[in-house]
Design a protein around this motif. Structure first.
Motif, PDB file in Angstrom:
ATOM      1  N   THR A 124      28.267   1.504  44.960  1.00  0.00           N
ATOM      2  CA  THR A 124      28.015   0.959  43.621  1.00  0.00           C
ATOM      3  C   THR A 124      27.633  -0.516  43.620  1.00  0.00           C
ATOM      4  O   THR A 124      27.388  -1.085  42.559  1.00  0.00           O
ATOM      5  CB  THR A 124      29.245   1.157  42.717  1.00  0.00           C
ATOM      6  OG1 THR A 124      30.398   0.543  43.326  1.00  0.00           O
ATOM      7  CG2 THR A 124      29.528   2.631  42.482  1.00  0.00           C
ATOM      8  N   ASP A 125      27.561  -1.147  44.784  1.00  0.00           N
ATOM      9  CA  ASP A 125      27.208  -2.572  44.844  1.00  0.00           C
ATOM     10  C   ASP A 125      25.877  -2.854  44.160  1.00  0.00           C
ATOM     11  O   ASP A 125      25.740  -3.814  43.398  1.00  0.00           O
ATOM     12  CB  ASP A 125      27.144  -3.059  46.294  1.00  0.00           C
ATOM     13  CG  ASP A 125      28.512  -3.345  46.883  1.00  0.00           C
ATOM     14  OD1 ASP A 125      29.477  -3.514  46.113  1.00  0.00           O
ATOM     15  OD2 ASP A 125      28.610  -3.404  48.131  1.00  0.00           O
ATOM     16  N   MET A 126      24.874  -2.028  44.441  1.00  0.00           N
ATOM     17  CA  MET A 126      23.540  -2.297  43.910  1.00  0.00           C
ATOM     18  C   MET A 126      23.484  -2.086  42.399  1.00  0.00           C
ATOM     19  O   MET A 126      22.897  -2.891  41.662  1.00  0.00           O
ATOM     20  CB  MET A 126      22.497  -1.431  44.608  1.00  0.00           C
ATOM     21  CG  MET A 126      21.063  -1.714  44.165  1.00  0.00           C
ATOM     22  SD  MET A 126      19.826  -0.868  45.197  1.00  0.00           S
ATOM     23  CE  MET A 126      20.078  -1.717  46.764  1.00  0.00           C
ATOM     24  N   LEU A 127      24.109  -1.013  41.919  1.00  0.00           N
ATOM     25  CA  LEU A 127      24.045  -0.701  40.494  1.00  0.00           C
ATOM     26  C   LEU A 127      24.950  -1.613  39.666  1.00  0.00           C
ATOM     27  O   LEU A 127      24.556  -2.069  38.594  1.00  0.00           O
ATOM     28  CB  LEU A 127      24.451   0.759  40.261  1.00  0.00           C
ATOM     29  CG  LEU A 127      24.501   1.223  38.801  1.00  0.00           C
ATOM     30  CD1 LEU A 127      23.099   1.221  38.177  1.00  0.00           C
ATOM     31  CD2 LEU A 127      25.115   2.617  38.697  1.00  0.00           C
ATOM     32  N   LEU A 128      26.145  -1.898  40.164  1.00  0.00           N
ATOM     33  CA  LEU A 128      27.159  -2.576  39.354  1.00  0.00           C
ATOM     34  C   LEU A 128      27.439  -4.010  39.771  1.00  0.00           C
ATOM     35  O   LEU A 128      28.132  -4.747  39.058  1.00  0.00           O
ATOM     36  CB  LEU A 128      28.468  -1.784  39.404  1.00  0.00           C
ATOM     37  CG  LEU A 128      28.405  -0.347  38.886  1.00  0.00           C
ATOM     38  CD1 LEU A 128      29.756   0.340  39.056  1.00  0.00           C
ATOM     39  CD2 LEU A 128      27.979  -0.313  37.423  1.00  0.00           C
ATOM     40  N   GLY A 129      26.924  -4.439  40.912  1.00  0.00           N
ATOM     41  CA  GLY A 129      27.249  -5.768  41.416  1.00  0.00           C
ATOM     42  C   GLY A 129      26.579  -6.903  40.661  1.00  0.00           C
ATOM     43  O   GLY A 129      25.571  -6.725  39.974  1.00  0.00           O
ATOM     44  N   ASN A 130      27.157  -8.089  40.804  1.00  0.00           N
ATOM     45  CA  ASN A 130      26.603  -9.324  40.248  1.00  0.00           C
ATOM     46  C   ASN A 130      25.387  -9.737  41.084  1.00  0.00           C
ATOM     47  O   ASN A 130      25.477  -9.816  42.312  1.00  0.00           O
ATOM     48  CB  ASN A 130      27.686 -10.406  40.269  1.00  0.00           C
ATOM     49  CG  ASN A 130      27.272 -11.689  39.574  1.00  0.00           C
ATOM     50  OD1 ASN A 130      26.191 -12.207  39.791  1.00  0.00           O
ATOM     51  ND2 ASN A 130      28.169 -12.220  38.750  1.00  0.00           N
ATOM     52  N   ALA A 131      24.262 -10.016  40.441  1.00  0.00           N
ATOM     53  CA  ALA A 131      23.019 -10.317  41.159  1.00  0.00           C
ATOM     54  C   ALA A 131      23.124 -11.579  42.013  1.00  0.00           C
ATOM     55  O   ALA A 131      22.349 -11.754  42.956  1.00  0.00           O
ATOM     56  CB  ALA A 131      21.867 -10.454  40.161  1.00  0.00           C
ATOM     57  N   ASN A 132      24.070 -12.468  41.712  1.00  0.00           N
ATOM     58  CA  ASN A 132      24.223 -13.712  42.476  1.00  0.00           C
ATOM     59  C   ASN A 132      25.065 -13.541  43.736  1.00  0.00           C
ATOM     60  O   ASN A 132      25.181 -14.473  44.530  1.00  0.00           O
ATOM     61  CB  ASN A 132      24.879 -14.794  41.608  1.00  0.00           C
ATOM     62  CG  ASN A 132      23.974 -15.280  40.500  1.00  0.00           C
ATOM     63  OD1 ASN A 132      22.757 -15.178  40.591  1.00  0.00           O
ATOM     64  ND2 ASN A 132      24.563 -15.825  39.445  1.00  0.00           N
TER      65      ASN A 132
END
Length: 211
Positions: A124-132
């Motif tokens: 879920t890092d890509m879908l839910l993670g903070n872009a920074n």
């Protein structure tokens, strides 16, 4: 006239749809030797290039930051079905040497699920993670058998024992639609159109009679 009334009401209805800003509200360390060694709760606002996940912080603090908002899950995870709309937050404890952190984190909406495994976090890092944020994924990322994370209402309660690489969870909360400022203006304008149309309709149907 009925068509105009329906159009005005529809304009007001569409204006209501908007994204809520997901937020960590407050947190606190209440026990454990992380607290007795000076640890506190710290809410982060990551700048571009911030890394987390593999002994990056080396601190007795309990950390949390907000991730994406009002995102639709593309697959089932954490007991939630695909299609569920969520806000996402990241909570972690990454001490220099083995410490225990007991405490809680409060959010601005109800907690739906807590992702605690390396697989769920990585997936879920890509879908839910903070872009920074640069999310590192070493072995043992997530929680182990000695760690506890429970939730009720808007609160996550935790009891983490961590060393290397730390304890990490992703918290998914209810995404609530609220009107944006511009949407309020549109909605008020829509109600004004409804009122004006109703007045014109009454005027057009008024009959005058003489004795």
């Amino acid at each position: 006239m009925r068509k105009y009334l329906m159009a005005a009401v529809a304009a007001g209805s569409f204006a209501i749809a908007g994204s809520a800003n997901a937020a960590v509200v407050f947190g606190e360390l209440t026990g454990g030797n992380a607290l007795s060694n000076g640890g506190v709760f710290e809410q982060l606002n990551p700048a571009p290039g911030f890394s987390v996940g593999n002994n990056n912080q080396q601190s007795n603090n309990l950390f949390a930051f907000d991730e994406v908002q009002s995102v639709t899950l593309t697959a089932a995870v954490g007991g939630l079905t695909a299609g569920t709309v969520v806000n996402s937050h990241y909570v972690f404890f990454d001490p220099r040497r083995t410490r225990r952190a007991i405490g809680y984190v409060d959010f601005d909406s109800e907690v739906l699920a807590v992702l605690t495994t390396q697989a769920d976090l990585t997936d879920t890092d890509m879908l839910l993670g903070n872009a920074n944020v640069n999310y590192l994924s070493p072995n043992l990322r997530g929680l182990e058998s000695s760690d506890i994370a429970t939730f009720a209402g808007n609160r996550l309660d935790l009891n983490f024992r961590a060393s290397s690489p730390g304890d990490f969870v992703r918290v998914l909360t209810v995404a609530t639609a609220v009107p944006e400022p511009a949407s309020w203006a549109m909605m008020i304008g829509g109600f004004g159109l409804v009122g004006g149309a109703m007045r014109r309709r009454r005027k057009a149907t008024t009959k005058v009679s003489y004795a």
